[in-house]
Design a protein around this motif. Structure first.
Motif, PDB file in Angstrom:
ATOM      1  N   ALA A  32      15.991   0.470   0.447  1.00 17.93           N
ATOM      2  CA  ALA A  32      15.663  -0.292  -0.753  1.00 17.93           C
ATOM      3  C   ALA A  32      14.894  -1.564  -0.376  1.00 17.93           C
ATOM      4  CB  ALA A  32      16.930  -0.640  -1.521  1.00 17.93           C
ATOM      5  N   TYR A  33      15.341  -2.247   0.660  1.00 11.86           N
ATOM      6  CA  TYR A  33      14.673  -3.471   1.118  1.00 11.86           C
ATOM      7  C   TYR A  33      13.258  -3.144   1.579  1.00 11.86           C
ATOM      8  CZ  TYR A  33      14.467  -8.124   3.320  1.00 11.86           C
ATOM      9  OH  TYR A  33      14.141  -9.417   3.664  1.00 11.86           O
ATOM     10  N   GLU A  34      13.134  -2.070   2.328  1.00  8.79           N
ATOM     11  CA  GLU A  34      11.838  -1.657   2.859  1.00  8.79           C
ATOM     12  C   GLU A  34      10.867  -1.289   1.736  1.00  8.79           C
ATOM     13  OE1 GLU A  34      10.561   2.422   4.925  1.00  8.79           O
ATOM     14  OE2 GLU A  34      11.934   1.245   6.170  1.00  8.79           O
ATOM     15  N   ASP A  35      11.340  -0.533   0.749  1.00  7.47           N
ATOM     16  CA  ASP A  35      10.477  -0.120  -0.366  1.00  7.47           C
ATOM     17  C   ASP A  35       9.998  -1.325  -1.165  1.00  7.47           C
ATOM     18  OD1 ASP A  35      10.836   2.497   0.373  1.00  7.47           O
ATOM     19  OD2 ASP A  35      12.294   2.962  -1.199  1.00  7.47           O
ATOM     20  N   MET A  36      10.897  -2.275  -1.376  1.00  4.86           N
ATOM     21  CA  MET A  36      10.533  -3.487  -2.111  1.00  4.86           C
ATOM     22  C   MET A  36       9.506  -4.301  -1.320  1.00  4.86           C
ATOM     23  SD  MET A  36      13.281  -6.149  -3.704  1.00  4.86           S
ATOM     24  CE  MET A  36      12.828  -7.782  -4.295  1.00  4.86           C
ATOM     25  N   LEU A  37       9.697  -4.407  -0.014  1.00  5.17           N
ATOM     26  CA  LEU A  37       8.774  -5.155   0.831  1.00  5.17           C
ATOM     27  C   LEU A  37       7.403  -4.485   0.849  1.00  5.17           C
ATOM     28  CD1 LEU A  37       8.576  -7.601   2.730  1.00  5.17           C
ATOM     29  CD2 LEU A  37       9.286  -6.096   4.605  1.00  5.17           C
ATOM     30  N   ASP A  38       7.371  -3.161   0.947  1.00  5.44           N
ATOM     31  CA  ASP A  38       6.103  -2.434   0.936  1.00  5.44           C
ATOM     32  C   ASP A  38       5.374  -2.612  -0.387  1.00  5.44           C
ATOM     33  OD1 ASP A  38       6.016  -1.445   3.514  1.00  5.44           O
ATOM     34  OD2 ASP A  38       6.971   0.452   3.022  1.00  5.44           O
ATOM     35  N   ALA A  39       6.125  -2.678  -1.493  1.00  4.57           N
ATOM     36  CA  ALA A  39       5.505  -2.895  -2.796  1.00  4.57           C
ATOM     37  C   ALA A  39       4.832  -4.264  -2.844  1.00  4.57           C
ATOM     38  CB  ALA A  39       6.544  -2.770  -3.908  1.00  4.57           C
ATOM     39  N   VAL A  40       5.457  -5.261  -2.227  1.00  2.00           N
ATOM     40  CA  VAL A  40       4.858  -6.594  -2.160  1.00  2.00           C
ATOM     41  C   VAL A  40       3.559  -6.542  -1.356  1.00  2.00           C
ATOM     42  CG1 VAL A  40       5.139  -8.938  -1.263  1.00  2.00           C
ATOM     43  CG2 VAL A  40       7.038  -7.827  -2.449  1.00  2.00           C
ATOM     44  N   VAL A  41       3.562  -5.804  -0.243  1.00  2.00           N
ATOM     45  CA  VAL A  41       2.347  -5.651   0.560  1.00  2.00           C
ATOM     46  C   VAL A  41       1.251  -4.987  -0.270  1.00  2.00           C
ATOM     47  CG1 VAL A  41       1.332  -4.621   2.625  1.00  2.00           C
ATOM     48  CG2 VAL A  41       3.649  -5.564   2.717  1.00  2.00           C
ATOM     49  N   CYS A  42       1.625  -3.968  -1.058  1.00  2.00           N
ATOM     50  CA  CYS A  42       0.652  -3.300  -1.929  1.00  2.00           C
ATOM     51  C   CYS A  42       0.024  -4.300  -2.887  1.00  2.00           C
ATOM     52  CB  CYS A  42       1.325  -2.183  -2.722  1.00  2.00           C
ATOM     53  SG  CYS A  42       1.873  -0.763  -1.743  1.00  2.00           S
ATOM     54  N   ALA A  43       0.861  -5.146  -3.489  1.00  2.00           N
ATOM     55  CA  ALA A  43       0.356  -6.162  -4.415  1.00  2.00           C
ATOM     56  C   ALA A  43      -0.580  -7.132  -3.703  1.00  2.00           C
ATOM     57  CB  ALA A  43       1.516  -6.908  -5.065  1.00  2.00           C
TER      58      ALA A  43
ATOM     59  N   MET B 118       3.815 -12.458   3.958  1.00  2.00           N
ATOM     60  CA  MET B 118       3.397 -12.230   2.573  1.00  2.00           C
ATOM     61  C   MET B 118       3.487 -13.494   1.741  1.00  2.00           C
ATOM     62  SD  MET B 118       2.263  -9.181   2.253  1.00  2.00           S
ATOM     63  CE  MET B 118       1.478  -9.653   3.801  1.00  2.00           C
ATOM     64  N   GLU B 119       4.336 -14.417   2.159  1.00  2.00           N
ATOM     65  CA  GLU B 119       4.449 -15.691   1.454  1.00  2.00           C
ATOM     66  C   GLU B 119       3.126 -16.451   1.497  1.00  2.00           C
ATOM     67  OE1 GLU B 119       6.904 -18.235  -0.846  1.00  2.00           O
ATOM     68  OE2 GLU B 119       7.609 -16.408   0.163  1.00  2.00           O
ATOM     69  N   ASN B 120       2.322 -16.213   2.527  1.00  2.00           N
ATOM     70  CA  ASN B 120       1.008 -16.850   2.603  1.00  2.00           C
ATOM     71  C   ASN B 120       0.072 -16.333   1.519  1.00  2.00           C
ATOM     72  OD1 ASN B 120       1.831 -18.228   4.870  1.00  2.00           O
ATOM     73  ND2 ASN B 120       0.902 -16.784   6.306  1.00  2.00           N
ATOM     74  N   GLU B 121       0.301 -15.078   1.091  1.00  2.00           N
ATOM     75  CA  GLU B 121      -0.557 -14.461   0.078  1.00  2.00           C
ATOM     76  C   GLU B 121       0.017 -14.621  -1.331  1.00  2.00           C
ATOM     77  OE1 GLU B 121      -3.473 -13.037   0.934  1.00  2.00           O
ATOM     78  OE2 GLU B 121      -3.106 -13.450   3.059  1.00  2.00           O
ATOM     79  N   ILE B 122       1.349 -14.566  -1.435  1.00  2.00           N
ATOM     80  CA  ILE B 122       2.021 -14.605  -2.729  1.00  2.00           C
ATOM     81  C   ILE B 122       3.262 -15.480  -2.587  1.00  2.00           C
ATOM     82  CG2 ILE B 122       3.039 -13.225  -4.587  1.00  2.00           C
ATOM     83  CD1 ILE B 122       1.734 -10.744  -3.295  1.00  2.00           C
ATOM     84  N   SER B 123       3.334 -16.558  -3.306  1.00  2.00           N
ATOM     85  CA  SER B 123       4.517 -17.413  -3.208  1.00  2.00           C
ATOM     86  C   SER B 123       5.721 -16.734  -3.857  1.00  2.00           C
ATOM     87  CB  SER B 123       4.266 -18.758  -3.899  1.00  2.00           C
ATOM     88  OG  SER B 123       4.202 -18.605  -5.307  1.00  2.00           O
TER      89      SER B 123
ATOM     90  N   PHE C 257      15.410  -6.108  11.309  1.00  2.00           N
ATOM     91  CA  PHE C 257      15.660  -7.199  10.371  1.00  2.00           C
ATOM     92  C   PHE C 257      14.689  -8.357  10.616  1.00  2.00           C
ATOM     93  CE2 PHE C 257      18.067 -11.123   9.296  1.00  2.00           C
ATOM     94  CZ  PHE C 257      18.241 -10.901   7.937  1.00  2.00           C
ATOM     95  N   ARG C 258      14.481  -8.704  11.874  1.00  2.00           N
ATOM     96  CA  ARG C 258      13.569  -9.789  12.214  1.00  2.00           C
ATOM     97  C   ARG C 258      12.133  -9.442  11.825  1.00  2.00           C
ATOM     98  NH1 ARG C 258      16.059 -11.211  18.223  1.00  2.00           N
ATOM     99  NH2 ARG C 258      17.659 -12.701  17.502  1.00  2.00           N
ATOM    100  N   GLU C 259      11.742  -8.184  12.039  1.00  2.00           N
ATOM    101  CA  GLU C 259      10.393  -7.764  11.661  1.00  2.00           C
ATOM    102  C   GLU C 259      10.205  -7.855  10.147  1.00  2.00           C
ATOM    103  OE1 GLU C 259       7.652  -6.884  13.238  1.00  2.00           O
ATOM    104  OE2 GLU C 259       8.458  -7.088  15.266  1.00  2.00           O
ATOM    105  N   MET C 260      11.200  -7.401   9.396  1.00  2.00           N
ATOM    106  CA  MET C 260      11.110  -7.450   7.934  1.00  2.00           C
ATOM    107  C   MET C 260      11.031  -8.890   7.438  1.00  2.00           C
ATOM    108  SD  MET C 260      13.715  -4.472   6.614  1.00  2.00           S
ATOM    109  CE  MET C 260      13.205  -2.746   6.556  1.00  2.00           C
ATOM    110  N   LYS C 261      11.854  -9.755   8.008  1.00  2.00           N
ATOM    111  CA  LYS C 261      11.820 -11.158   7.624  1.00  2.00           C
ATOM    112  C   LYS C 261      10.467 -11.786   7.969  1.00  2.00           C
ATOM    113  CE  LYS C 261      15.902 -12.070   5.874  1.00  2.00           C
ATOM    114  NZ  LYS C 261      16.050 -12.595   4.503  1.00  2.00           N
ATOM    115  N   GLY C 262       9.908 -11.381   9.106  1.00  2.00           N
ATOM    116  CA  GLY C 262       8.601 -11.889   9.498  1.00  2.00           C
ATOM    117  C   GLY C 262       7.514 -11.443   8.535  1.00  2.00           C
ATOM    118  N   ILE C 263       7.604 -10.198   8.066  1.00  5.71           N
ATOM    119  CA  ILE C 263       6.620  -9.699   7.099  1.00  5.71           C
ATOM    120  C   ILE C 263       6.753 -10.436   5.771  1.00  5.71           C
ATOM    121  CG2 ILE C 263       5.963  -7.678   5.728  1.00  5.71           C
ATOM    122  CD1 ILE C 263       6.678  -5.974   8.196  1.00  5.71           C
ATOM    123  N   ALA C 264       8.000 -10.687   5.355  1.00  6.16           N
ATOM    124  CA  ALA C 264       8.208 -11.442   4.113  1.00  6.16           C
ATOM    125  C   ALA C 264       7.579 -12.830   4.219  1.00  6.16           C
ATOM    126  CB  ALA C 264       9.695 -11.559   3.804  1.00  6.16           C
ATOM    127  N   SER C 265       7.731 -13.474   5.371  1.00  5.09           N
ATOM    128  CA  SER C 265       7.115 -14.789   5.580  1.00  5.09           C
ATOM    129  C   SER C 265       5.590 -14.685   5.576  1.00  5.09           C
ATOM    130  CB  SER C 265       7.585 -15.390   6.907  1.00  5.09           C
ATOM    131  OG  SER C 265       8.970 -15.669   6.881  1.00  5.09           O
TER     132      SER C 265
END
Length: 282
Positions: free
Chosen positions: A223-234, A197-202, A187-195
């Protein structure tokens, strides 16, 4: 103003694919919409696309993205092996990425004629039919590209090796820890990745769904992981459009990865002016 569609594409017809749409706004990029499957993305308000099947869902997600962005998508960034010729075994792109990142635990999986096989061929053909040709080199302003989140995140985070955020691998990451600690760590790793990605995409952190790490089901984690990976792809797609990424491979297939040191820091990144909040904005 440009738009990038990121797709964390499943290699089989039985699993969902995460989708994320980033649009360029004054001052940067904003996450316009994201979902954990083609169907959920196409069902967002403001999208008139009918619910798609799993194989041809990418083309319908592209149409939905056009409706949500209010303009055609410029680049589609897909996390799945893609090639101009049938995929039957490892490609030059797989070997190139594994040489560069294998020692950092981010080598590629080996594709085959069975997996992803026809799923990849169908997706590429459908998108190319819509005018999105596979791009493997040069300056890219429009088309379809292959990306791979693991080495991308290494560069975005300036990390020594692959980030441990895959829920299905939690036991191998921390074999001596109890299950609750493993879940908390993921959970902490996923939240860290979301943060990150916030530097790249608000808007990334606000768009991610609530997740109770102590009670979430395997389906909710996926589902959370797939959505997060899609953001990384973008985010990688944005790097490609801005000349901050390089292709690994040949003229038949290439995996695009951000250049070392190309990630935006929060200080470097201006706060973009987000479009009006409305239906489908998350």
């Amino acid at each position: 103003m440009r738009a990038v569609l990121g797709i964390d594409a499943a290699w089989t017809t039985t699993q969902p694919s995460g989708v994320a749409l980033a649009v360029e706004v004054p001052g940067g990029w904003h996450l316009r919409a994201a979902a954990s499957s083609y169907g959920a993305f196409c069902a967002l308000p403001e999208s008139t696309t009918t619910r798609p099947g799993l194989i041809d869902g990418a083309s319908e997600a592209l149409e939905a993205a056009h409706a949500l962005a209010g303009r055609p998508v410029d680049l589609v960034a897909v996390d799945m092996p893609l090639s101009r010729t049938p995929i039957v075994s490892r490609r030059a792109s797989d070997d190139a990425v594994s040489r560069a990142y294998g020692g950092r635990w981010a080598g590629t999986h080996t594709p085959s004629a069975v997996r992803p096989g026809a799923v990849s061929d169908t997706l590429r053909a459908a998108l190319e039919h819509m005018g999105y040709k596979l791009r493997t080199s040069g300056l890219v302003s429009h088309g379809l590209i292959e990306v791979y989140p693991h080495p991308a995140l290494i560069e975005f985070a300036s990390a020594e090796r692959r980030l441990p955020y895959k829920f299905g691998n939690r036991r191998s990451y921390w074999p001596d820890q109890p299950s609750t600690v493993r879940s908390l760590n993921i959970f902490r790793e996923m939240k860290g990745i979301a943060s990150l990605m916030e530097n790249e995409i608000s808007g990334v952190k606000a768009a991610m769904p609530e997740l109770d790490y102590a009670k979430a089901s395997g389906r909710e984690w996926k589902a959370y992981e797939d959505m997060l990976d899609a953001v990384v792809c973008a985010a990688v797609g944005i790097c490609v459009l801005e000349g901050r990424a390089v292709p690994f491979g040949d003229d038949q297939s290439a995996i695009w990865i951000p250049k070392p040191g190309s990630a935006r820091s929060r200080v470097e990144r201006a706060t973009p002016e987000a479009p009006p909040t409305g239906p489908g904005s998350s």
